[in-house]
Design an enzyme around this catalytic site. Sequence first.
Site, PDB file in Angstrom:
ATOM      1  N   SER A   1       0.896  -1.160  -0.023  1.00 25.41           N
ATOM      2  CA  SER A   1      -0.092   0.036   0.114  1.00 25.41           C
ATOM      3  C   SER A   1       0.631   1.192   0.009  1.00 25.41           C
ATOM      4  CB  SER A   1      -0.954   0.183   1.122  1.00 25.41           C
ATOM      5  OG  SER A   1      -1.527   1.251   1.578  1.00 25.41           O
TER       6      SER A   1
ATOM      7  N   TYR B   1      -2.352  -0.214  10.067  1.00 25.02           N
ATOM      8  CA  TYR B   1      -2.680  -0.953   8.904  1.00 25.02           C
ATOM      9  C   TYR B   1      -1.245  -0.765   7.809  1.00 25.02           C
ATOM     10  CZ  TYR B   1      -4.181  -1.350   3.824  1.00 25.02           C
ATOM     11  OH  TYR B   1      -4.282  -1.620   2.351  1.00 25.02           O
TER      12      TYR B   1
END
Length: 352
Positions: A142, A167
């Site tokens: 990501s 995350y």
Amino acid sequence: MKVLVTGAAGFIGFHVVSKLLNAGHFVVGFDNLNKYYSTQLKYDRLAQTGILKHKVLNNVEVQSETYSNYFFIKMDLCQKEAVVQLFETHKFDIVIHLAAQAGVRYSIQNPEIYLKSNVDGFLNILEACRQNPVKHLVYASSSSVYGNHKKVPFSVKHKVDTPISLYAATKKSNELMAHTYSHLFKIPTTGLRFFTVYGPWGRPDMAPSLFTDAIINNKPIKIFNNGKMKRDFTYVDDIVKGIIGISKHPPVAKNKKPPYVLHNVGNSKPIKLMAFIKALENNLNIKAKKMFLPMQPGDVKRTFANVTSLKKAIGYKPTTSLNDGVKAFVDWYVDYFAEKNTKNLEKEIQEN
């Protein structure tokens, strides 16, 4: 090729599966169909590829009604024995690992879920690849790993040791774990750092859907950092182009370096958040009510992808303009939810 796609009922996973099937590849998809957001949306995505909701059972393979070359199984990444057994049964050529617990803000309140799914689950995929060698493991990282990196555009050569959300930390962990397995067991691994993906069948917890829903229902949209945000919005077809394109080019060990590589997958054209909102307004022909709010914990002010390495590897070049991408998204959104509302109304009439 025989390809495994994890997270097959997810936003990006659904589009990857569709593209692979239409190209004639044999595909197995799995997803745990969790309730982080609407499971009905996930089942509706599956239905587009011929997987019918009433046939889906835990740990049972279902063949598509539309594609003879597609099988889906409802399964969790953390079921290690089941994951390994799936690999032993099918002997995959390529694994495209997209399953993960998504959401930056959600990770702040629910850290345990992220460690279980994104770290423990990824370890099970790596172990399955070790025990049943594959030609290439492609996995989703990501752009969040860059945090508030000062230097732009973000490059895979930059250090990313200061994540600002759990995350992001789990995604950085995935990259480190993949490197370890590439080094120890010579598994070819490619990590793809996705930049703000949008398009038809998108997640309802992401800004495009949240904004569109609010605008249609005459509710204020929440705009954080007082609108002073930039995002490298990337249309889903351009993301899929990068995923499938690089899947055919596994890294090779050389000069004592393992078969391991990272790439950014983005549009490489940061767009002001307010410009994205304007595009939504234009396509909906409705003026948005705006609520400006301060920066949220875990958010970053801007994202900007340097895609040089992916361009060099496969000639990657995103081609979808903001206006075309937003139009495609809005057209799908209006049609999909109008149909849902019609079905709900019909159900109410029948019940009454």
